[in-house]
Write an enzyme that holds these catalytic residues in place. Structure first.
Site, PDB file in Angstrom:
ATOM      1  N   TYR A   1       8.933 -36.974 -32.919  1.00  0.00           N
ATOM      2  CA  TYR A   1       8.523 -38.377 -33.027  1.00  0.00           C
ATOM      3  C   TYR A   1       9.746 -39.287 -33.257  1.00  0.00           C
ATOM      4  CZ  TYR A   1       6.649 -42.568 -35.187  1.00  0.00           C
ATOM      5  OH  TYR A   1       6.400 -43.877 -35.508  1.00  0.00           O
TER       6      TYR A   1
ATOM      7  N   ASP B   1       5.673 -30.305 -38.530  1.00  0.00           N
ATOM      8  CA  ASP B   1       4.865 -31.522 -38.436  1.00  0.00           C
ATOM      9  C   ASP B   1       3.637 -31.150 -37.609  1.00  0.00           C
ATOM     10  OD1 ASP B   1       3.694 -33.938 -37.659  1.00  0.00           O
ATOM     11  OD2 ASP B   1       5.595 -35.016 -37.783  1.00  0.00           O
TER      12      ASP B   1
HETATM   13  C1  LIG Z   1       4.155 -36.408 -34.960  1.00  0.00           C
HETATM   14  C2  LIG Z   1       4.266 -37.605 -35.855  1.00  0.00           C
HETATM   15  N1  LIG Z   1       4.768 -37.459 -37.090  1.00  0.00           N
HETATM   16  C3  LIG Z   1       4.904 -38.506 -37.927  1.00  0.00           C
HETATM   17  C4  LIG Z   1       4.531 -39.783 -37.543  1.00  0.00           C
HETATM   18  C5  LIG Z   1       4.706 -40.929 -38.504  1.00  0.00           C
HETATM   19  O1  LIG Z   1       3.476 -41.267 -39.087  1.00  0.00           O
HETATM   20  P1  LIG Z   1       3.107 -42.699 -39.696  1.00  0.00           P
HETATM   21  O2  LIG Z   1       3.007 -43.643 -38.539  1.00  0.00           O
HETATM   22  O3  LIG Z   1       1.797 -42.437 -40.371  1.00  0.00           O
HETATM   23  O4  LIG Z   1       4.184 -43.085 -40.634  1.00  0.00           O
HETATM   24  C6  LIG Z   1       3.999 -39.979 -36.276  1.00  0.00           C
HETATM   25  C7  LIG Z   1       3.608 -41.324 -35.840  1.00  0.00           C
HETATM   26  O5  LIG Z   1       3.277 -41.548 -34.689  1.00  0.00           O
HETATM   27  C8  LIG Z   1       3.865 -38.862 -35.405  1.00  0.00           C
HETATM   28  O6  LIG Z   1       3.363 -38.988 -34.165  1.00  0.00           O
END
Ligand SMILES: Cc1ncc(COP(=O)(O)O)c(C=O)c1O
Length: 390
Positions: free
Chosen positions: A104, A176
């Site tokens: 991400y 993740d």
């Molecule tokens: C795989 C992944 N991890 C972390 C995040 C970050 O999350 P947040 O937008 O809730 O801060 C995202 C956001 O799109 C994501 O797609």
């Protein structure tokens, strides 16, 4: 109900951490909208002192998510990024992280622009090639960090193999798990040490609450993470924790529908002459298909594709869907369309993106739970309108 792993996922989602309220009998966990808790005498209280440390609504969410993810401890955070940075606060100057280079954009920003200022080193690897992960580990490596499936190219990384590398080298594997969710994949059971989530996505599920979570099995890690979160403050408020818990209750039914619709959309797209390539782990010719079958219980709700005609065609197409809303984010019950090159992955340098396969023709769909025929009709209409707008 306390965590009882004899019960199925659906039962635990609705009951773990959610016994009737002891004060009132409220069947649904109340929103304890309070910053503080009155003490009978100094140090004599009901286990709650100040909501940054503990709040009963947040505790319910944490207990439930830990059970669903197969870990002993869960921590809720203000956002997915707060959860990710909470984990990185375990690191000190001089520590090193091996990180999969397909991840991400916000995580990339944190790892490339913020943490190096604090003396943390990163090695970026193609983690679909396990030998690259192995070679990148150094004596000072503390974490191996991966997403699987990856955002937005839906590549699969072998969690058990990365877990073995981490164990052999005395470091920890972080996965993740946002795209798969605990319903489709449990990284801790596959050998990871920490599972992190943007609960903003499928867990919240209704595009109305930002949140994050970390699940672990290790008591010492739990204490360190809790100490750091209480010290740095990245908690969700009780209302957000409650909304996230409400989302969690229906995760299984939503994920089944999401995945069914995503498979239909992927099959629809591979038949289209205006589509160059479809990336969806459920397709038998996807390079990670066999691995997905091994480590997941379904293929998820995100479908990425490359449209013929490059950037101009992608821009036209993204304007022409009616049900798929052009918006950042994913994981809600409503379908969204995104353009990773300039949206979710805008933080990456252009040549990096192209190297990872994220091109100007790449479009990401978060397939919702609307009627699958309507979704395919919407995409068909958008292809036609985009072609006639050429
Ligand atoms: C795989 C992944 N991890 C972390 C995040 C970050 O999350 P947040 O937008 O809730 O801060 C995202 C956001 O799109 C994501 O797609």
């Amino acid at each position: 109900m306390s965590d009882d792993r004899k019960h199925g996922f659906e039962t635990r989602a609705i009951h773990v951490g959610q016994a009737p309220d002891t004060a009132t009998g409220a069947t649904i966990v109340p929103i304890y909208q309070t910053t503080t808790f009155t003490q009978n005498a100094i140090g004599e209280h009901h286990g709650f002192e100040y909501s940054r440390g503990h709040n009963p609504t947040r505790d319910a969410l944490e207990e439930c998510i830990a059970s669903l993810e197969g870990g002993r401890f869960g921590l809720a955070y203000a956002s997915g990024m707060a959860a990710i940075s909470g984990v990185t606060q375990l690191l000190s100057a001089g520590d090193h992280v091996v990180v999969a280079d397909d991840l991400y954009g916000g995580t990339y920003r944190l790892f490339s622009q913020v943490l190096p200022r604090f003396g943390v080193g990163f090695s970026w690897v193609d983690a679909t090639r396990i030998d690259e992960v192995d070679r990148a580990v150094r004596p000072e490596t503390k974490l191996i960090w991966i997403e699987s499936p990856t955002n937005p190219m839906l590549r699969l990384i072998d969690i058990a193999a990365c877990g073995d590398i981490a164990k052999r080298n005395g470091c920890r594997l972080v996965v993740d798990n946002t795209f798969a969710t605990p319903y489709l994949q449990n990284p801790l059971e596959l050998g990871a040490h920490l599972s992190v989530h943007s609960t903003t996505k499928f867990i919240g599920g209704h595009s109305d609450v930002i949140g994050g979570a970390v699940v672990i099995d290790d008591e010492e890690l739990n204490e360190r993470l809790r100490f750091t979160r209480n010290t740095t403050g990245g908690i969700p408020g009780p209302w957000d924790a409650w909304l996230t818990l409400r989302g969690l209750k229906t995760l299984s039914v939503r994920m089944r529908e999401h995945a069914r619709n995503a498979a239909r959309v992927a099959e629809f797209l591979i038949e289209r002459p205006d589509v160059e390539q479809v990336h969806y782990p459920g397709l038998p010719d996807h390079p990670g298909h066999e691995l997905a079958r091994r480590q997941m219980r379904g293929f998820g709700a995100v479908v990425t594709f490359d449209i013929r005609g490059g950037a101009a065609a992608a821009h036209r197409f993204c304007r022409e869907t009616r049900l798929f809303a052009l918006a950042e984010g994913l994981g809600g019950i409503e379908s969204l369309i995104g353009y990773p090159f300039l949206m979710s992955h805008g933080a990456f340098p252009a040549d990096e993106k192209r190297r990872k396969g994220i091109g100007e023709a790449t479009i990401r769909l978060s397939v919702g739970i609307e009627d699958a025929d309507d979704l395919c009709d919407d995409l068909a209409g958008a292809f036609e309108r985009a072609a006639s707008a050429e």
